[in-house]
Design a protein around this motif. Structure first.
Motif, PDB file in Angstrom:
ATOM      1  N   GLY A   1     -34.162  16.896  46.050  1.00 14.83           N
ATOM      2  CA  GLY A   1     -32.849  16.285  46.166  1.00 14.83           C
ATOM      3  C   GLY A   1     -32.664  15.012  45.374  1.00 14.83           C
ATOM      4  O   GLY A   1     -31.592  14.411  45.425  1.00 14.83           O
ATOM      5  N   SER A   2     -33.687  14.563  44.651  1.00 17.60           N
ATOM      6  CA  SER A   2     -33.569  13.354  43.845  1.00 17.60           C
ATOM      7  C   SER A   2     -33.813  13.679  42.373  1.00 17.60           C
ATOM      8  O   SER A   2     -34.454  14.677  42.036  1.00 17.60           O
ATOM      9  CB  SER A   2     -34.570  12.296  44.326  1.00 17.60           C
ATOM     10  OG  SER A   2     -35.893  12.785  44.214  1.00 17.60           O
ATOM     11  N   ILE A   3     -33.309  12.829  41.500  1.00 17.13           N
ATOM     12  CA  ILE A   3     -33.454  13.030  40.061  1.00 17.13           C
ATOM     13  C   ILE A   3     -34.850  12.594  39.614  1.00 17.13           C
ATOM     14  O   ILE A   3     -35.300  11.495  39.958  1.00 17.13           O
ATOM     15  CB  ILE A   3     -32.386  12.236  39.286  1.00 17.13           C
ATOM     16  CG1 ILE A   3     -30.977  12.691  39.719  1.00 17.13           C
ATOM     17  CG2 ILE A   3     -32.560  12.433  37.791  1.00 17.13           C
ATOM     18  CD1 ILE A   3     -30.690  14.136  39.429  1.00 17.13           C
ATOM     19  N   ALA A   4     -35.515  13.472  38.857  1.00 19.37           N
ATOM     20  CA  ALA A   4     -36.849  13.172  38.349  1.00 19.37           C
ATOM     21  C   ALA A   4     -36.869  13.398  36.844  1.00 19.37           C
ATOM     22  O   ALA A   4     -36.020  14.106  36.291  1.00 19.37           O
ATOM     23  CB  ALA A   4     -37.895  14.052  39.036  1.00 19.37           C
ATOM     24  N   PHE A   5     -37.861  12.811  36.194  1.00 21.65           N
ATOM     25  CA  PHE A   5     -37.944  12.886  34.742  1.00 21.65           C
ATOM     26  C   PHE A   5     -39.356  13.285  34.305  1.00 21.65           C
ATOM     27  O   PHE A   5     -40.343  13.043  35.003  1.00 21.65           O
ATOM     28  CB  PHE A   5     -37.577  11.537  34.098  1.00 21.65           C
ATOM     29  CG  PHE A   5     -36.161  11.109  34.353  1.00 21.65           C
ATOM     30  CD1 PHE A   5     -35.133  11.501  33.498  1.00 21.65           C
ATOM     31  CD2 PHE A   5     -35.847  10.318  35.448  1.00 21.65           C
ATOM     32  CE1 PHE A   5     -33.831  11.113  33.726  1.00 21.65           C
ATOM     33  CE2 PHE A   5     -34.527   9.920  35.686  1.00 21.65           C
ATOM     34  CZ  PHE A   5     -33.532  10.321  34.818  1.00 21.65           C
ATOM     35  N   ASN A   6     -39.420  13.905  33.132  1.00 25.41           N
ATOM     36  CA  ASN A   6     -40.650  14.170  32.390  1.00 25.41           C
ATOM     37  C   ASN A   6     -41.702  14.905  33.221  1.00 25.41           C
ATOM     38  O   ASN A   6     -41.441  16.008  33.687  1.00 25.41           O
ATOM     39  CB  ASN A   6     -41.188  12.869  31.802  1.00 25.41           C
ATOM     40  CG  ASN A   6     -40.183  12.217  30.860  1.00 25.41           C
ATOM     41  OD1 ASN A   6     -39.508  12.897  30.091  1.00 25.41           O
ATOM     42  ND2 ASN A   6     -40.052  10.904  30.941  1.00 25.41           N
ATOM     43  N   HIS A   7     -42.884  14.301  33.463  1.00 25.36           N
ATOM     44  CA  HIS A   7     -43.985  15.029  34.090  1.00 25.36           C
ATOM     45  C   HIS A   7     -43.638  15.500  35.496  1.00 25.36           C
ATOM     46  O   HIS A   7     -44.193  16.493  35.974  1.00 25.36           O
ATOM     47  CB  HIS A   7     -45.239  14.154  34.139  1.00 25.36           C
ATOM     48  CG  HIS A   7     -45.815  13.882  32.786  1.00 25.36           C
ATOM     49  ND1 HIS A   7     -46.224  14.892  31.935  1.00 25.36           N
ATOM     50  CD2 HIS A   7     -46.047  12.713  32.131  1.00 25.36           C
ATOM     51  CE1 HIS A   7     -46.691  14.363  30.809  1.00 25.36           C
ATOM     52  NE2 HIS A   7     -46.585  13.044  30.897  1.00 25.36           N
ATOM     53  N   ALA A   8     -42.730  14.809  36.175  1.00 21.91           N
ATOM     54  CA  ALA A   8     -42.339  15.222  37.522  1.00 21.91           C
ATOM     55  C   ALA A   8     -41.568  16.532  37.509  1.00 21.91           C
ATOM     56  O   ALA A   8     -41.369  17.150  38.556  1.00 21.91           O
ATOM     57  CB  ALA A   8     -41.502  14.126  38.181  1.00 21.91           C
ATOM     58  N   CYS A   9     -41.136  16.972  36.307  1.00 17.56           N
ATOM     59  CA  CYS A   9     -40.344  18.198  36.191  1.00 17.56           C
ATOM     60  C   CYS A   9     -41.191  19.416  35.811  1.00 17.56           C
ATOM     61  O   CYS A   9     -40.644  20.492  35.540  1.00 17.56           O
ATOM     62  CB  CYS A   9     -39.244  18.021  35.149  1.00 17.56           C
ATOM     63  SG  CYS A   9     -38.020  16.761  35.568  1.00 17.56           S
ATOM     64  N   GLU A  10     -42.516  19.257  35.765  1.00 14.66           N
ATOM     65  CA  GLU A  10     -43.368  20.359  35.321  1.00 14.66           C
ATOM     66  C   GLU A  10     -43.205  21.595  36.196  1.00 14.66           C
ATOM     67  O   GLU A  10     -43.267  22.734  35.716  1.00 14.66           O
ATOM     68  CB  GLU A  10     -44.835  19.920  35.304  1.00 14.66           C
ATOM     69  CG  GLU A  10     -45.152  18.845  34.280  1.00 14.66           C
ATOM     70  CD  GLU A  10     -44.916  19.316  32.861  1.00 14.66           C
ATOM     71  OE1 GLU A  10     -45.040  20.520  32.597  1.00 14.66           O
ATOM     72  OE2 GLU A  10     -44.576  18.468  32.003  1.00 14.66           O
ATOM     73  N   ASP A  11     -43.012  21.411  37.500  1.00 16.35           N
ATOM     74  CA  ASP A  11     -42.904  22.532  38.433  1.00 16.35           C
ATOM     75  C   ASP A  11     -41.472  22.754  38.906  1.00 16.35           C
ATOM     76  O   ASP A  11     -41.252  23.417  39.926  1.00 16.35           O
ATOM     77  CB  ASP A  11     -43.816  22.296  39.648  1.00 16.35           C
ATOM     78  CG  ASP A  11     -45.276  22.178  39.247  1.00 16.35           C
ATOM     79  OD1 ASP A  11     -45.693  22.920  38.327  1.00 16.35           O
ATOM     80  OD2 ASP A  11     -45.994  21.354  39.856  1.00 16.35           O
ATOM     81  N   ALA A  12     -40.502  22.192  38.178  1.00 14.30           N
ATOM     82  CA  ALA A  12     -39.107  22.300  38.620  1.00 14.30           C
ATOM     83  C   ALA A  12     -38.504  23.660  38.315  1.00 14.30           C
ATOM     84  O   ALA A  12     -37.448  24.006  38.851  1.00 14.30           O
ATOM     85  CB  ALA A  12     -38.269  21.194  37.978  1.00 14.30           C
ATOM     86  N   GLY A  13     -39.137  24.427  37.418  1.00 12.48           N
ATOM     87  CA  GLY A  13     -38.645  25.761  37.121  1.00 12.48           C
ATOM     88  C   GLY A  13     -37.504  25.777  36.126  1.00 12.48           C
ATOM     89  O   GLY A  13     -37.430  24.929  35.226  1.00 12.48           O
ATOM     90  N   PHE A  14     -36.589  26.724  36.317  1.00 14.93           N
ATOM     91  CA  PHE A  14     -35.540  26.991  35.334  1.00 14.93           C
ATOM     92  C   PHE A  14     -34.585  25.818  35.165  1.00 14.93           C
ATOM     93  O   PHE A  14     -34.166  25.515  34.058  1.00 14.93           O
ATOM     94  CB  PHE A  14     -34.765  28.240  35.759  1.00 14.93           C
ATOM     95  CG  PHE A  14     -33.657  28.612  34.820  1.00 14.93           C
ATOM     96  CD1 PHE A  14     -33.909  29.254  33.622  1.00 14.93           C
ATOM     97  CD2 PHE A  14     -32.337  28.292  35.124  1.00 14.93           C
ATOM     98  CE1 PHE A  14     -32.896  29.592  32.748  1.00 14.93           C
ATOM     99  CE2 PHE A  14     -31.304  28.629  34.261  1.00 14.93           C
ATOM    100  CZ  PHE A  14     -31.589  29.282  33.074  1.00 14.93           C
TER     101      PHE A  14
END
Length: 272
Positions: free
Chosen positions: A28-41
């Protein structure tokens, strides 16, 4: 450039320059770069979006301003250039299309200039803009949108959607279905074979559009990155000849993407 003063070896340097600036939603929060590795599509490549939309807006603004200030008298250099590009694309569309359609020529012009501008970013020194971004706290930044498969596939899928639209509009749904089932062998017994063959041919078109543009620009950018790893006194000797040659690649790939788009639109307008 390395983020936060990080020292990178050759492999890390290459990987760093080939990594997009990413934005996603995690818990539910905005993340950037390495935190998005498992965010999917649902991960946004914000650098690709920034540069592609910005260059598209620049193209529209320049051509709009030239159109407003166009004169029948002695034109300026910019007006001459724009008129040459418009006439060049218009002649290609007229020679390729057998049916008149007010959308195809503007579509071809937009694709040619937009893809060309995105490709031109490949001539910017690989550390120039990323280093400036790193100083402002942005660790990753890819400045060539066409080295991002998401951008090239987005363009190709847009062309593919228009191709399907015009195929149904011109031929009707029945005519389009008959084209898929009775081509190339016009006999009912060959319908399954025809359908598989034509479906593969149809689906391969957006893949070929996207991968051709992506592959050529990605390879060109990778070579620039490899040259940047050489000693400074060798970089100019290698980068200048490659940049001169790469100008041909940049223009050619924009032309090929535009030309194939016009050909696909012409095929969609053919009513057999």
């Amino acid at each position: 450039m390395a983020a936060e003063g990080e020292v990178l070896d050759a492999s890390g340097y290459i990987q760093h320059h080939l990594t997009n600036a990413k934005m996603c939603s995690v818990d539910g929060s905005i993340a950037f770069n390495h935190a998005c590795e498992d965010a999917g599509f649902w991960t946004w490549h914000i650098d690709s979006l920034l540069f592609s939309v910005g260059l598209g807006a620049l193209f529209l603004w320049v051509f709009y301003k030239v159109g407003q200030k166009a004169t029948d008298g002695v034109p300026g250099k910019l007006q001459c250039f724009v008129e040459m590009v418009v006439e060049f694309v218009d002649n290609i569309v007229k020679d390729t299309m057998h049916r008149k359609d007010p959308v195809i020529a503007p579509l071809a012009l937009t694709i040619f200039v937009w893809v060309f501008l995105m490709n031109v970013m490949d001539l910017v020194p690989v550390d120039f803009i990323p280093h400036a971004a790193a100083l402002m706290g942005v660790p990753y930044l890819k400045v060539v949108p066409t080295t991002d498969l998401n951008i090239t596939f987005g363009l190709a899928l847009g062309v593919f959607a228009l191709m399907l639209f015009y195929s149904v509009k011109v031929k009707g749904f029945k005519g389009f279905a008959r084209e898929l089932t009775f081509t190339p062998f016009n006999h009912w017994s060959m319908v399954p074979f025809n359908f598989v063959l034509e479906t593969v041919t149809l689906v391969a078109k957006p893949f070929s559009l996207a991968l051709r543009l992506f592959g050529n620009l990605y390879a060109g950018e990778l070579i620039f990155i490899l040259i940047a790893l050489t000693p400074w006194w060798l970089q100019w000797a290698m980068s200048v000849p490659w940049a001169i040659f790469h100008i041909l690649v940049i223009v050619l790939q924009a032309f090929v993407f535009m030309m194939l788009t016009v050909v696909y639109m012409a095929l969609a307008h053919e009513d057999h």
